[in-house]
Design an enzyme around this catalytic site. Structure first.
Site, PDB file in Angstrom:
ATOM      1  N   LYS A 181     -19.580   3.367 -23.685  1.00 21.86           N
ATOM      2  CA  LYS A 181     -19.632   4.701 -24.275  1.00 21.86           C
ATOM      3  C   LYS A 181     -18.955   5.687 -23.338  1.00 21.86           C
ATOM      4  CE  LYS A 181     -22.339   8.170 -24.019  1.00 21.86           C
ATOM      5  NZ  LYS A 181     -21.369   9.298 -24.164  1.00 21.86           N
ATOM      6  N   GLY A 234     -22.102   9.436 -13.567  1.00 25.44           N
ATOM      7  CA  GLY A 234     -22.382  10.766 -14.107  1.00 25.44           C
ATOM      8  C   GLY A 234     -23.371  11.512 -13.240  1.00 25.44           C
ATOM      9  N   SER A 235     -24.140  12.379 -13.865  1.00 30.92           N
ATOM     10  CA  SER A 235     -25.031  13.260 -13.116  1.00 30.92           C
ATOM     11  C   SER A 235     -26.314  12.557 -12.684  1.00 30.92           C
ATOM     12  CB  SER A 235     -25.394  14.482 -13.961  1.00 30.92           C
ATOM     13  OG  SER A 235     -26.312  14.125 -14.984  1.00 30.92           O
ATOM     14  N   THR A 236     -26.892  13.054 -11.614  1.00 26.68           N
ATOM     15  CA  THR A 236     -28.153  12.513 -11.105  1.00 26.68           C
ATOM     16  C   THR A 236     -29.275  12.721 -12.113  1.00 26.68           C
ATOM     17  OG1 THR A 236     -27.429  12.909  -8.822  1.00 26.68           O
ATOM     18  CG2 THR A 236     -29.795  12.653  -9.178  1.00 26.68           C
ATOM     19  N   ALA A 239     -29.026  10.119 -14.753  1.00 25.05           N
ATOM     20  CA  ALA A 239     -29.382   8.820 -14.179  1.00 25.05           C
ATOM     21  C   ALA A 239     -30.894   8.627 -14.121  1.00 25.05           C
ATOM     22  CB  ALA A 239     -28.791   8.688 -12.783  1.00 25.05           C
ATOM     23  N   GLU A 256     -23.576   5.530 -10.207  1.00 22.66           N
ATOM     24  CA  GLU A 256     -22.682   6.272  -9.316  1.00 22.66           C
ATOM     25  C   GLU A 256     -22.797   7.732  -9.718  1.00 22.66           C
ATOM     26  OE1 GLU A 256     -20.330   8.436  -7.655  1.00 22.66           O
ATOM     27  OE2 GLU A 256     -18.907   7.793  -9.190  1.00 22.66           O
ATOM     28  N   CYS A 290     -16.117  13.491  -8.088  1.00 23.05           N
ATOM     29  CA  CYS A 290     -17.391  13.392  -7.363  1.00 23.05           C
ATOM     30  C   CYS A 290     -17.185  13.334  -5.852  1.00 23.05           C
ATOM     31  CB  CYS A 290     -18.171  12.163  -7.832  1.00 23.05           C
ATOM     32  SG  CYS A 290     -17.261  10.608  -7.660  1.00 23.05           S
ATOM     33  N   GLU A 394     -24.518  20.471  -6.646  1.00 24.49           N
ATOM     34  CA  GLU A 394     -23.167  20.057  -7.013  1.00 24.49           C
ATOM     35  C   GLU A 394     -22.591  21.054  -8.015  1.00 24.49           C
ATOM     36  OE1 GLU A 394     -20.908  15.950  -8.037  1.00 24.49           O
ATOM     37  OE2 GLU A 394     -22.605  16.408  -9.327  1.00 24.49           O
TER      38      GLU A 394
END
Length: 490
Positions: A181, A234-236, A239, A256, A290, A394
């Site tokens: 995706k 992607g973003s924390t 995740a 990641e 990133c 970030e």
């Protein structure tokens, strides 16, 4: 073959399932970031589409996993050939979809996407297994590695085809089948790649692409009981949700995530090389990488000189229409993201920070058709406390902060003073200092006197809130396989 609908001049994408393009009843608007206008319609897939894709991948797994690594490698190399043969078309599409310059897409994104297939085609042929003997018991022990099954892959919007192929290539090279995706904001090059699959000899069901949002398509994919492993970039925050969804099934996870990457510049650094590289490391791809530098700590004795020269160099970093080869940066991904990045600059001003160039200081001269695009010039801020949200969170845009330090211990402590730990750069001519600081910095990747020099064989990934697991030649192979120990008594 997929159909391109030009009704109202929109490009309409379709899911790619079991080797066929399948239209979706529900569609999402996708914008051209350089104009702010809708130009594409992307499937808003949900549970039904994901179910079909997983079933196709599951059906394709027995045959694909039984093929030799050499046979799979031939197909991966053919995919690389086809992407390279269509490089210009891919570069133009990536630029329009993501906002980056055509030059960056042509020089970085698309060549790396092709190389990902080529690298893992070769890498898959050179792995070895372990073997040991227990002589007094007459036993020989050895290991084998087996593909896991259906891999769920979710890739981000900043380097769309580059990071999608970074996941697809090692997954299928190891014998898995995949349901991927891409981001709903940057789906076009993934769809274009699907059109090359049959030509490359990829069997139906080995690679399935389902387009849509995280809450619908992404959630259905990561929560599917027959998807035993998930790789996400992607973003924390996302995740954390994925981890919760995967926990009941004990899935293998590779995450990641974000970064708040420091550069530490010592007084003995080669300032000319350092400044040139740090402009790139701070602002490349609109700062939407990133690995970009977002905090720069400079030894106090050279701080004023560094800041003056760094600001001067950054003012030459041009932002504008992505098709113009003289521009270094294009547009940010979306209106919402542009507003978020600008809000950090506004916060910095409220907290007494000094904006030396960029947002609010310089006006961009844009053509009429690009006035509503999501553009923002490269921005440098100083005078902020390390506790500021601008220094802690970030931003993922063309913004970097500069601050002086006095001692090596202080620089390391402040460099480590965020919840992230993805990457760092260290600038010094002192070899001992370079090794010492690199070891103490809490980051998965540390570059010294350079940035973004990558050997794909080596581990890639972050510490702390920057991720779980590593990607790269051996690491990706280990993630996309299960190891099995076998003992034979003779």
């Amino acid at each position: 073959m997929a159909k391109v609908s030009r009704q109202h001049s929109y490009l309409v994408l379709e899911n790619y399932i079991a080797g066929k393009f399948i239209p979706c009843q529900s569609l999402i608007d996708s914008y051209d970031p350089s104009t702010g206008e809708v130009y594409c319609k992307v499937p808003d897939s949900g549970k039904e589409e994901v179910e079909a894709a997983v079933a196709a991948a599951k059906d394709a797994f027995p045959d694909w996993s039984a093929r030799s690594p050499e046979h799979r490698a031939q197909i991966l190399n053919k995919m690389a050939d086809l992407i390279e043969a269509n490089l210009e078309e891919f570069a133009l599409a990536e630029s329009r979809d993501q906002g980056k310059t055509v030059t960056f897409a042509r020089m970085v994104d698309i060549p790396r996407a092709a190389y990902n297939f080529r690298f893992f085609a070769s890498s898959a042929l050179h792995h070895t297994n372990d073997c040991s003997q227990i002589d007094h018991m007459g036993c020989l022990n050895y290991t084998i590695r087996c593909p896991v099954g259906v891999a769920g892959l979710i890739s981000p919007w900043n380097l769309p085809l580059y990071l999608l192929t970074w996941k697809i290539a090692p997954a299928i090279a190891a014998g898995n089948t995949v349901v991927a995706k891409p981001s709903e904001m940057t789906s076009v090059t993934a769809w274009m790649m699907c059109k090359l699959m049959q030509q490359a000899g990829v069997p139906p069901g080995v690679v399935n692409i389902v387009f849509g949002t995280g809450p619908r398509a992404g959630d259905a994919l990561v929560g599917h009981p027959e998807v035993p492993l998930v790789s996400f970039t992607g973003s924390t925050a996302t995740a954390q949700l994925i981890t919760e969804r995967c926990a009941p099934y004990c899935k293998k996870l590779s995450l990641e995530l974000g970064g708040k990457n420091p550069a530490i510049v010592f007084a003995d650094a080669d300032l000319e090389q350092c400044i040139e590289t740090t402009v790139r490391s701070s602002f490349s791809n609109q700062g939407e990488i990133c690995l970009c530098t977002s905090r720069i700590y400079v030894e106090r004795s050279i701080y004023s000189e560094f800041l003056e020269r760094f600001v001067a160099a950054t003012k030459k970093w041009k932002t504008g229409v992505p098709s113009d080869p003289s521009n270094n940066n294009g547009a940010l991904i979306s209106k919402e993201h542009l507003e978020k990045v600008r809000s950090f600059v506004a916060l910095a001003k409220c907290e007494g920070g000094i904006v030396h160039c960029g947002e609010g200081v310089e006006q961009l001269d844009l053509p009429k058709q690009n006035k509503s695009g999501y553009f923002m010039p490269a921005t440098i801020i100083s005078g902020l406390s390390d506790s500021s949200r601008v220094m802690q969170e970030e931003i993922f845009g063309p913004v970097t902060c500069v601050s002086p330090f006095d001692t090596e211990d202080e620089a390391v402590s402040r460099g480590n003073g965020v919840r992230y730990g993805l990457a760092a750069t260290v600038w010094s001519r002192d070899v001992g200092k370079v090794h010492r600081v690199a070891k103490r910095i809490q980051a998965g990747l540390v570059w010294t006197n350079c940035w973004l020099v990558r050997d794909l064989n080596l581990p890639f990934g972050g510490m702390k809130s920057s991720g779980v697991g590593r990607e790269g030649g051996k690491d990706s192979y280990h993630f996309f396989t299960e190891v099995k120990s076998i003992t034979v008594k003779h």
